[in-house]
Design a protein around this motif. Sequence first.
Motif, PDB file in Angstrom:
ATOM      1  N   GLN A   1      14.924  40.012 -34.738  1.00 13.78           N
ATOM      2  CA  GLN A   1      14.289  38.847 -35.325  1.00 13.78           C
ATOM      3  C   GLN A   1      12.772  38.954 -35.320  1.00 13.78           C
ATOM      4  OE1 GLN A   1      16.053  35.742 -32.969  1.00 13.78           O
ATOM      5  NE2 GLN A   1      17.867  35.649 -34.256  1.00 13.78           N
ATOM      6  N   HIS A   2      12.194  39.197 -34.163  1.00 16.01           N
ATOM      7  CA  HIS A   2      10.738  39.262 -34.074  1.00 16.01           C
ATOM      8  C   HIS A   2      10.201  40.474 -34.810  1.00 16.01           C
ATOM      9  CE1 HIS A   2       6.707  38.865 -32.517  1.00 16.01           C
ATOM     10  NE2 HIS A   2       6.772  40.114 -32.093  1.00 16.01           N
ATOM     11  N   ARG A   3      10.836  41.623 -34.598  1.00 22.51           N
ATOM     12  CA  ARG A   3      10.334  42.830 -35.216  1.00 22.51           C
ATOM     13  C   ARG A   3      10.362  42.727 -36.739  1.00 22.51           C
ATOM     14  NH1 ARG A   3       8.058  43.040 -31.617  1.00 22.51           N
ATOM     15  NH2 ARG A   3       8.267  44.302 -29.749  1.00 22.51           N
ATOM     16  N   LYS A   4      11.404  42.151 -37.288  1.00 23.24           N
ATOM     17  CA  LYS A   4      11.495  42.042 -38.742  1.00 23.24           C
ATOM     18  C   LYS A   4      10.349  41.192 -39.266  1.00 23.24           C
ATOM     19  CE  LYS A   4      14.548  40.996 -42.595  1.00 23.24           C
ATOM     20  NZ  LYS A   4      13.491  40.342 -43.375  1.00 23.24           N
TER      21      LYS A   4
ATOM     22  N   ASP B   1      10.234  33.023 -18.985  1.00 23.56           N
ATOM     23  CA  ASP B   1      10.047  31.660 -19.476  1.00 23.56           C
ATOM     24  C   ASP B   1       9.009  31.652 -20.596  1.00 23.56           C
ATOM     25  OD1 ASP B   1       7.536  31.872 -18.252  1.00 23.56           O
ATOM     26  OD2 ASP B   1       8.147  30.744 -16.478  1.00 23.56           O
ATOM     27  N   LEU B   2       8.764  30.469 -21.164  1.00 23.79           N
ATOM     28  CA  LEU B   2       7.881  30.364 -22.321  1.00 23.79           C
ATOM     29  C   LEU B   2       6.468  30.833 -22.018  1.00 23.79           C
ATOM     30  CD1 LEU B   2       7.337  29.495 -25.218  1.00 23.79           C
ATOM     31  CD2 LEU B   2       6.927  27.174 -24.380  1.00 23.79           C
ATOM     32  N   GLU B   3       5.897  30.397 -20.898  1.00 21.39           N
ATOM     33  CA  GLU B   3       4.519  30.762 -20.568  1.00 21.39           C
ATOM     34  C   GLU B   3       4.365  32.270 -20.411  1.00 21.39           C
ATOM     35  OE1 GLU B   3       1.078  29.900 -17.174  1.00 21.39           O
ATOM     36  OE2 GLU B   3       3.003  28.851 -17.072  1.00 21.39           O
ATOM     37  N   THR B   4       5.323  32.879 -19.711  1.00 25.87           N
ATOM     38  CA  THR B   4       5.273  34.332 -19.523  1.00 25.87           C
ATOM     39  C   THR B   4       5.474  35.056 -20.851  1.00 25.87           C
ATOM     40  OG1 THR B   4       6.162  34.072 -17.285  1.00 25.87           O
ATOM     41  CG2 THR B   4       6.275  36.271 -18.256  1.00 25.87           C
ATOM     42  N   ALA B   5       6.402  34.542 -21.667  1.00 23.26           N
ATOM     43  CA  ALA B   5       6.669  35.156 -22.969  1.00 23.26           C
ATOM     44  C   ALA B   5       5.427  35.125 -23.856  1.00 23.26           C
ATOM     45  CB  ALA B   5       7.819  34.433 -23.664  1.00 23.26           C
ATOM     46  N   GLN B   6       4.699  34.027 -23.823  1.00 23.20           N
ATOM     47  CA  GLN B   6       3.487  33.911 -24.638  1.00 23.20           C
ATOM     48  C   GLN B   6       2.449  34.962 -24.239  1.00 23.20           C
ATOM     49  OE1 GLN B   6       2.736  29.752 -23.808  1.00 23.20           O
ATOM     50  NE2 GLN B   6       3.453  29.122 -25.833  1.00 23.20           N
ATOM     51  N   LYS B   7       2.286  35.151 -22.943  1.00 26.59           N
ATOM     52  CA  LYS B   7       1.308  36.130 -22.457  1.00 26.59           C
ATOM     53  C   LYS B   7       1.755  37.554 -22.793  1.00 26.59           C
ATOM     54  CE  LYS B   7      -0.239  33.208 -18.615  1.00 26.59           C
ATOM     55  NZ  LYS B   7      -0.258  33.042 -17.139  1.00 26.59           N
TER      56      LYS B   7
ATOM     57  N   ASP C   1      13.289  39.882 -21.995  1.00 30.30           N
ATOM     58  CA  ASP C   1      14.093  39.170 -22.981  1.00 30.30           C
ATOM     59  C   ASP C   1      13.851  37.685 -22.777  1.00 30.30           C
ATOM     60  OD1 ASP C   1      15.793  38.785 -25.080  1.00 30.30           O
ATOM     61  OD2 ASP C   1      17.513  39.774 -24.177  1.00 30.30           O
ATOM     62  N   MET C   2      14.380  36.880 -23.667  1.00 29.70           N
ATOM     63  CA  MET C   2      14.197  35.437 -23.540  1.00 29.70           C
ATOM     64  C   MET C   2      15.378  34.711 -24.152  1.00 29.70           C
ATOM     65  SD  MET C   2      11.258  34.886 -26.451  1.00 29.70           S
ATOM     66  CE  MET C   2      10.336  36.312 -25.874  1.00 29.70           C
ATOM     67  N   SER C   3      15.547  33.487 -23.742  1.00 30.87           N
ATOM     68  CA  SER C   3      16.641  32.678 -24.283  1.00 30.87           C
ATOM     69  C   SER C   3      16.324  32.286 -25.706  1.00 30.87           C
ATOM     70  CB  SER C   3      16.806  31.419 -23.429  1.00 30.87           C
ATOM     71  OG  SER C   3      15.669  30.570 -23.567  1.00 30.87           O
TER      72      SER C   3
ATOM     73  N   ALA D   1      12.677  30.131 -29.867  1.00 30.79           N
ATOM     74  CA  ALA D   1      12.399  29.109 -30.870  1.00 30.79           C
ATOM     75  C   ALA D   1      11.058  28.456 -30.635  1.00 30.79           C
ATOM     76  CB  ALA D   1      13.521  28.062 -30.859  1.00 30.79           C
ATOM     77  N   GLN D   2      10.724  28.200 -29.384  1.00 27.10           N
ATOM     78  CA  GLN D   2       9.437  27.588 -29.054  1.00 27.10           C
ATOM     79  C   GLN D   2       8.279  28.545 -29.321  1.00 27.10           C
ATOM     80  OE1 GLN D   2      10.945  26.185 -24.983  1.00 27.10           O
ATOM     81  NE2 GLN D   2       9.371  24.664 -25.442  1.00 27.10           N
ATOM     82  N   LEU D   3       8.564  29.814 -29.094  1.00 32.90           N
ATOM     83  CA  LEU D   3       7.540  30.835 -29.325  1.00 32.90           C
ATOM     84  C   LEU D   3       7.224  30.954 -30.812  1.00 32.90           C
ATOM     85  CD1 LEU D   3       5.923  32.897 -27.591  1.00 32.90           C
ATOM     86  CD2 LEU D   3       7.678  34.565 -28.182  1.00 32.90           C
TER      87      LEU D   3
END
Length: 247
Positions: free
Chosen positions: A11-14, A209-215, A237-239, A244-246
């Motif tokens: 998803q992200h890579r595409k 989590d979201l904060e770590t994923a953002q960084k 990885d992330m849920s 979705a929040q990212l």
Amino acid sequence: MAGHSKWANIQHRKGKQDKLRSKMFSKLAKEITVAAKMGDPDPDKNPRLRLAVKASKAVSMPKDVIDRAIKKSQGGDAENYTEIRYEGYGVGGIALIVETMTDNVNRTASNVRSYFSKCGGNLGTSGSVAHSFDRVGEISYPASAGDADTVMMAALEAGADDVESDEEGHWIYCQVEALSEVTEALEKALGESDEAKLIWKPQSRTEVDLETAQKLMRLVDMLEEDDDVQTVTHNFDMSDEVAAQLG
């Protein structure tokens, strides 16, 4: 069967590939030129070049661009690139492997180090995180190639070691030295694959989590936007909720 990170690898890579198409073409052209310069300019006689051309076709790189990159390798003006792998940790102890191809080692090392530093990570020494990954060949197929059992049987008969399948598709893994042979056998059984390449496969993934994923994504984005960086591999990885929040 489990373990493939659908979000990270599809998803992200595409989305990033669609946004950064010209940059991606440039990096693929560089790989084609280097592969052709190091070996035979005929893809049928050069496994690395064959994989590079396949990867380029998978993202619809025009044939004339591919041909120019191969032709460039045979000219006296082809740049000399050095391939260097960097390893380090992002926030949360997440491991990253960064593969580069550069004509200026000092520039690349300085840039990669600064990206890690700016994003709360730190660059390690060679081998510091590679032990958390396996170097393998990966051949991917769409879900339409068949059900999980059909693909598994074809993969095993072709000499592959493992298969991961979900509703998005199938990912077949094999030994590095067997990639060309396994790919050829699979394409006889299942048809043309989406992609065949060498990867660093995480032995396990850590959900963040979201904060770590953002960084972490800030670091990944900075690395991938650098013209000297060819690939970035990580073990987080992330849920679906965090993804979705990212956005």
